[in-house]
Design a protein around this motif. Structure first.
Motif, PDB file in Angstrom:
ATOM      1  N   VAL A   1       0.802  -1.242   0.037  1.00  0.00           N
ATOM      2  CA  VAL A   1      -0.069  -0.101  -0.012  1.00  0.00           C
ATOM      3  C   VAL A   1       0.939   1.312  -0.120  1.00  0.00           C
ATOM      4  O   VAL A   1       0.996   2.202  -0.599  1.00  0.00           O
ATOM      5  N   GLU A   2       1.998   1.156   0.685  1.00  0.00           N
ATOM      6  CA  GLU A   2       2.822   2.360   1.031  1.00  0.00           C
ATOM      7  C   GLU A   2       3.441   2.661  -0.673  1.00  0.00           C
ATOM      8  O   GLU A   2       3.486   3.840  -1.099  1.00  0.00           O
ATOM      9  N   LYS A   3       4.176   1.612  -1.231  1.00  0.00           N
ATOM     10  CA  LYS A   3       4.689   1.862  -2.360  1.00  0.00           C
ATOM     11  C   LYS A   3       3.799   2.416  -3.745  1.00  0.00           C
ATOM     12  O   LYS A   3       3.913   3.322  -4.501  1.00  0.00           O
ATOM     13  N   TRP A   4       2.380   1.959  -3.366  1.00  0.00           N
ATOM     14  CA  TRP A   4       1.225   2.215  -4.551  1.00  0.00           C
ATOM     15  C   TRP A   4       0.967   3.808  -4.338  1.00  0.00           C
ATOM     16  O   TRP A   4       0.941   4.456  -5.260  1.00  0.00           O
ATOM     17  N   LEU A   5       0.907   3.899  -3.191  1.00  0.00           N
ATOM     18  CA  LEU A   5       0.382   5.402  -2.766  1.00  0.00           C
ATOM     19  C   LEU A   5       1.375   6.454  -3.158  1.00  0.00           C
ATOM     20  O   LEU A   5       1.103   7.487  -3.572  1.00  0.00           O
ATOM     21  N   GLU A   6       2.502   6.009  -2.594  1.00  0.00           N
ATOM     22  CA  GLU A   6       3.694   7.067  -3.024  1.00  0.00           C
ATOM     23  C   GLU A   6       3.891   7.301  -4.418  1.00  0.00           C
ATOM     24  O   GLU A   6       4.018   8.305  -5.220  1.00  0.00           O
ATOM     25  N   HIS A   7       3.814   6.063  -5.356  1.00  0.00           N
ATOM     26  CA  HIS A   7       3.566   6.419  -6.787  1.00  0.00           C
ATOM     27  C   HIS A   7       2.357   6.811  -7.523  1.00  0.00           C
ATOM     28  O   HIS A   7       2.909   7.863  -8.184  1.00  0.00           O
ATOM     29  N   TRP A   8       1.388   7.005  -6.790  1.00  0.00           N
ATOM     30  CA  TRP A   8       0.120   7.497  -7.094  1.00  0.00           C
ATOM     31  C   TRP A   8       0.364   9.036  -6.905  1.00  0.00           C
ATOM     32  O   TRP A   8       0.013   9.763  -7.679  1.00  0.00           O
ATOM     33  N   ILE A   9       0.842   9.432  -5.693  1.00  0.00           N
ATOM     34  CA  ILE A   9       0.761  10.711  -5.380  1.00  0.00           C
ATOM     35  C   ILE A   9       1.949  11.487  -6.146  1.00  0.00           C
ATOM     36  O   ILE A   9       1.791  12.786  -6.517  1.00  0.00           O
ATOM     37  N   ASP A  10       3.070  10.901  -6.510  1.00  0.00           N
ATOM     38  CA  ASP A  10       4.030  11.300  -6.888  1.00  0.00           C
ATOM     39  C   ASP A  10       4.184  11.536  -8.412  1.00  0.00           C
ATOM     40  O   ASP A  10       4.782  12.380  -9.233  1.00  0.00           O
ATOM     41  N   ASN A  11       3.185  10.456  -9.251  1.00  0.00           N
ATOM     42  CA  ASN A  11       3.472  10.353 -10.538  1.00  0.00           C
ATOM     43  C   ASN A  11       2.110  10.406 -11.356  1.00  0.00           C
ATOM     44  O   ASN A  11       2.030  10.530 -12.369  1.00  0.00           O
ATOM     45  N   ILE A  12       1.116  10.284 -10.497  1.00  0.00           N
ATOM     46  CA  ILE A  12      -0.197  10.266 -11.100  1.00  0.00           C
ATOM     47  C   ILE A  12      -1.286  11.243 -10.872  1.00  0.00           C
ATOM     48  O   ILE A  12      -1.663  11.768 -11.596  1.00  0.00           O
ATOM     49  N   ALA A  13      -1.553  11.301  -9.677  1.00  0.00           N
ATOM     50  CA  ALA A  13      -2.418  12.442  -9.041  1.00  0.00           C
ATOM     51  C   ALA A  13      -1.452  13.678  -8.813  1.00  0.00           C
ATOM     52  O   ALA A  13      -1.530  14.041  -7.593  1.00  0.00           O
TER      53      ALA A  13
ATOM     54  N   ARG B   1      -3.041  17.429 -13.727  1.00  0.00           N
ATOM     55  CA  ARG B   1      -4.102  16.640 -13.996  1.00  0.00           C
ATOM     56  C   ARG B   1      -5.064  16.782 -13.177  1.00  0.00           C
ATOM     57  O   ARG B   1      -6.356  16.704 -13.240  1.00  0.00           O
ATOM     58  N   ILE B   2      -4.856  17.460 -11.717  1.00  0.00           N
ATOM     59  CA  ILE B   2      -5.552  17.702 -10.785  1.00  0.00           C
ATOM     60  C   ILE B   2      -5.244  19.225 -10.190  1.00  0.00           C
ATOM     61  O   ILE B   2      -4.068  19.434 -10.580  1.00  0.00           O
ATOM     62  N   SER B   3      -6.025  19.894  -9.284  1.00  0.00           N
ATOM     63  CA  SER B   3      -5.678  21.473  -9.068  1.00  0.00           C
ATOM     64  C   SER B   3      -4.532  21.084  -7.888  1.00  0.00           C
ATOM     65  O   SER B   3      -4.468  20.092  -7.129  1.00  0.00           O
ATOM     66  N   GLU B   4      -3.932  21.997  -7.891  1.00  0.00           N
ATOM     67  CA  GLU B   4      -2.898  22.306  -6.686  1.00  0.00           C
ATOM     68  C   GLU B   4      -3.348  22.003  -5.388  1.00  0.00           C
ATOM     69  O   GLU B   4      -2.828  21.239  -4.561  1.00  0.00           O
ATOM     70  N   ASN B   5      -4.603  22.578  -5.102  1.00  0.00           N
ATOM     71  CA  ASN B   5      -5.361  22.266  -3.861  1.00  0.00           C
ATOM     72  C   ASN B   5      -5.490  20.937  -3.448  1.00  0.00           C
ATOM     73  O   ASN B   5      -5.423  20.557  -2.470  1.00  0.00           O
ATOM     74  N   ALA B   6      -6.256  20.095  -4.594  1.00  0.00           N
ATOM     75  CA  ALA B   6      -6.465  18.905  -4.294  1.00  0.00           C
ATOM     76  C   ALA B   6      -5.422  18.028  -4.258  1.00  0.00           C
ATOM     77  O   ALA B   6      -5.356  17.102  -3.419  1.00  0.00           O
TER      78      ALA B   6
ATOM     79  N   VAL C   1      -1.400  15.201   2.018  1.00  0.00           N
ATOM     80  CA  VAL C   1      -1.576  15.263   3.621  1.00  0.00           C
ATOM     81  C   VAL C   1      -2.270  13.909   4.127  1.00  0.00           C
ATOM     82  O   VAL C   1      -1.885  13.151   4.997  1.00  0.00           O
ATOM     83  N   ASP C   2      -3.350  13.435   3.197  1.00  0.00           N
ATOM     84  CA  ASP C   2      -3.956  12.250   3.565  1.00  0.00           C
ATOM     85  C   ASP C   2      -3.003  10.946   3.530  1.00  0.00           C
ATOM     86  O   ASP C   2      -2.981   9.892   4.342  1.00  0.00           O
ATOM     87  N   VAL C   3      -2.262  10.980   2.437  1.00  0.00           N
ATOM     88  CA  VAL C   3      -1.286   9.719   2.298  1.00  0.00           C
ATOM     89  C   VAL C   3      -0.195   9.671   3.158  1.00  0.00           C
ATOM     90  O   VAL C   3       0.094   8.591   3.652  1.00  0.00           O
ATOM     91  N   GLU C   4       0.449  10.789   3.248  1.00  0.00           N
ATOM     92  CA  GLU C   4       1.870  10.860   4.302  1.00  0.00           C
ATOM     93  C   GLU C   4       1.330  10.806   5.720  1.00  0.00           C
ATOM     94  O   GLU C   4       2.190  10.388   6.420  1.00  0.00           O
ATOM     95  N   LYS C   5       0.250  11.632   6.046  1.00  0.00           N
ATOM     96  CA  LYS C   5      -0.023  11.621   7.471  1.00  0.00           C
ATOM     97  C   LYS C   5      -1.079  10.450   7.921  1.00  0.00           C
ATOM     98  O   LYS C   5      -0.763  10.292   9.312  1.00  0.00           O
ATOM     99  N   HIS C   6      -1.869  10.016   7.237  1.00  0.00           N
ATOM    100  CA  HIS C   6      -2.698   9.009   7.686  1.00  0.00           C
ATOM    101  C   HIS C   6      -2.491   7.661   7.218  1.00  0.00           C
ATOM    102  O   HIS C   6      -2.635   6.738   7.815  1.00  0.00           O
ATOM    103  N   LEU C   7      -2.638   7.355   5.791  1.00  0.00           N
ATOM    104  CA  LEU C   7      -2.656   6.226   5.178  1.00  0.00           C
ATOM    105  C   LEU C   7      -1.372   5.377   5.176  1.00  0.00           C
ATOM    106  O   LEU C   7      -1.576   4.271   5.385  1.00  0.00           O
TER     107      LEU C   7
ATOM    108  N   VAL D   1      -9.896  11.016   3.978  1.00  0.00           N
ATOM    109  CA  VAL D   1      -8.971  10.169   3.853  1.00  0.00           C
ATOM    110  C   VAL D   1      -9.673   8.691   2.828  1.00  0.00           C
ATOM    111  O   VAL D   1      -8.978   8.185   2.127  1.00  0.00           O
ATOM    112  N   HIS D   2     -10.802   8.350   3.441  1.00  0.00           N
ATOM    113  CA  HIS D   2     -11.437   7.151   2.683  1.00  0.00           C
ATOM    114  C   HIS D   2     -11.617   7.618   1.173  1.00  0.00           C
ATOM    115  O   HIS D   2     -11.508   6.696   0.196  1.00  0.00           O
ATOM    116  N   ARG D   3     -11.855   8.840   0.945  1.00  0.00           N
ATOM    117  CA  ARG D   3     -12.082   9.309  -0.451  1.00  0.00           C
ATOM    118  C   ARG D   3     -10.753   9.121  -1.267  1.00  0.00           C
ATOM    119  O   ARG D   3     -10.603   8.768  -2.489  1.00  0.00           O
ATOM    120  N   THR D   4      -9.752   9.519  -0.593  1.00  0.00           N
ATOM    121  CA  THR D   4      -8.406   9.608  -1.225  1.00  0.00           C
ATOM    122  C   THR D   4      -7.941   8.097  -1.405  1.00  0.00           C
ATOM    123  O   THR D   4      -7.483   7.983  -2.436  1.00  0.00           O
TER     124      THR D   4
END
Length: 421
Positions: free
Chosen positions: A71-83, A87-92, A98-104, A141-144
């Motif tokens: 889960v960690e490796k996928w979330l890191e790949h997703w937040i750094d390369n996909i989302a 593709r999405i706004s700076e605020n999003a 925050v959700d990935v690094e602080k909670h997930l 966090v659930h939605r992320t």
């Protein structure tokens, strides 16, 4: 015993004492057969695993062979390369990170991606709320996590998304109570009396601009001759990095004396529907003209200290307003007007209610508010006391004659005469 035909699954007991199962599920990228292997000391367990692999293969939901994601490796790949922007706004993106690094990652990162279960997710949400975090934070966090794993499913990194089966944190949001017409008038009067940027609040209350849209508005987007403004961008919350070099200041990056801005001042609007053109009421045109004259005087007074960015609402040196400062100015405005405390975003709810009171058709309201779907109208347009009283008066006029206090059918029947002797 003869050999199984090519491509058929096989179950056998090996010399190591374990039962082994092999299932052909497709072809690898190099053209060789993709044949998965399972083993156990129990033949029934291996048989069940083989059937599960065959079922996933037949449904087309079996992950590709190769790297076994955690889960960690996928979330890191997703937040750094996909989302990532654009593709999405700076605020999003900031909210996702925050959700990935602080909670997930701290809560679920050690699990293998294909072993994550709905129960793992639900336990994380419960722990977050046990620590005092709000249901809204847990729900975000659930939605992320749901969005990140939806991408994993589409890319065949995992067969199914367990978050879709997890019970989301329950949100018990209080229904916003927009200001009544008299309160809006009082707030507008106080706003227009402000020495600086009073027109900013009139825009919010009259046109329902989001905070970022109002703070990102530039004079190039305002045509006072035709009475039109174009919403094209939104102000982003500043993000800083240390600029103190080899000698760290010991403070947070936002308070570093030599801090460096790492995020653009503005970004695109929240959605495509947010890019819109809005007509200005005549009083608002006059107010913006007066505001422009005041800003010109400020520019002349600041001289070389003025930072020209073309923004409609600025600091005394011409720089764009900080969203945090803007928030505190809203609270101060409410205190001066002696109105109950509300969120800054409730000014937008109030504007939507005004449109409802005026009977503006939903498609027109959508264009003014920048809604992407008609369902947004039900979220932003609220029943106020002014509307309730109007409905009550109409019902009264329909069912009762003027001056009639009660229905004739409710009157006591006349007493019957005594029968003659």
């Amino acid at each position: 015993m003869g050999r199984n035909a090519n491509g058929r699954s096989s179950i056998y007991k090996g010399a190591d004492g374990y039962w082994h199962g092999r299932v052909t599920v497709g072809v690898k990228d190099d053209g060789k057969p993709d044949r998965r292997h399972v083993k156990s000391k129990s033949k029934s367990i291996v048989t069940g695993k083989v059937r599960d692999l065959e079922r996933l293969r037949d449904k087309g939901s079996l992950p590709k062979a190769g790297q076994r994601w955690t889960v960690e490796k996928w979330l890191e790949h997703w937040i750094d390369n996909i989302a990532v922007p654009p593709r999405i706004s700076e605020n999003a993106h900031s909210g996702y990170r925050v959700d990935v690094e602080k909670h997930l990652i701290p809560g679920l990162g050690a699990h293998r991606l294909d072993k994550l279960t709905p129960e793992h997710c639900e336990k994380l949400y419960a722990k977050m709320q046990d620590r005092g975090l709000s249901a809204g934070t847990a729900h975000h966090v659930h939605r992320t996590l749901r969005n990140a794993l939806n991408v994993a499913v589409r890319r065949e990194a995992v067969g199914t998304n367990p978050v879709l089966m997890a019970a989301a944190p329950r949100l018990d949001e209080e229904e916003p109570e927009p200001y009544e017409i008299d309160e809006i008038k009082r707030l507008l009067k106080v706003a227009q009396s402000q020495e600086r940027n009073g027109a900013r609040w009139v825009l919010a209350l009259a046109l329902g601009l989001r905070q970022g849209e109002a703070l990102g508005l530039k004079w190039a987007d305002v045509d006072l001759a035709t009475g039109m403004i174009r919403i094209r961008r939104g102000r982003l919350r500043p993000k800083y990095a240390h600029g103190c070099g080899a000698k760290p200041c010991g403070r947070k990056s936002g308070y570093c004396p030599q801090r460096e801005q790492t995020r653009p001042e503005t970004g695109r609007t929240k959605s495509k529907a947010g890019r819109r053109t809005i007509g200005l009421p005549t009083p608002l045109i006059r107010l913006l003209e007066a505001h422009r004259d005041k800003q010109t005087a400020e520019r002349d007074q600041a001289r070389q200290l003025w930072s020209e960015g073309g923004y409609v609402f600025t600091k005394p040196n011409g720089e764009p307003l900080n969203p945090n400062t803007d928030y505190h100015e809203w609270k101060s405005l409410l205190a001066i007007a002696k109105l109950r405390e509300t969120r800054l975003h409730d000014a937008r709810h109030t504007a939507a209610t005004v449109l409802l009171i005026l009977g503006v058709p939903t498609p027109t309201a959508m264009a003014i508010m920048g809604w992407s779907s008609a369902s947004m109208a039900t979220r932003y347009q609220h029943m106020s006391d002014a509307i309730r009283n109007d409905v009550a008066a109409r019902v009264g006029g329909l069912l009762w004659e003027p001056g009639q206090d009660r229905d004739e059918d409710d009157e006591d029947p006349p007493e019957e005469a005594e029968p003659a002797a």
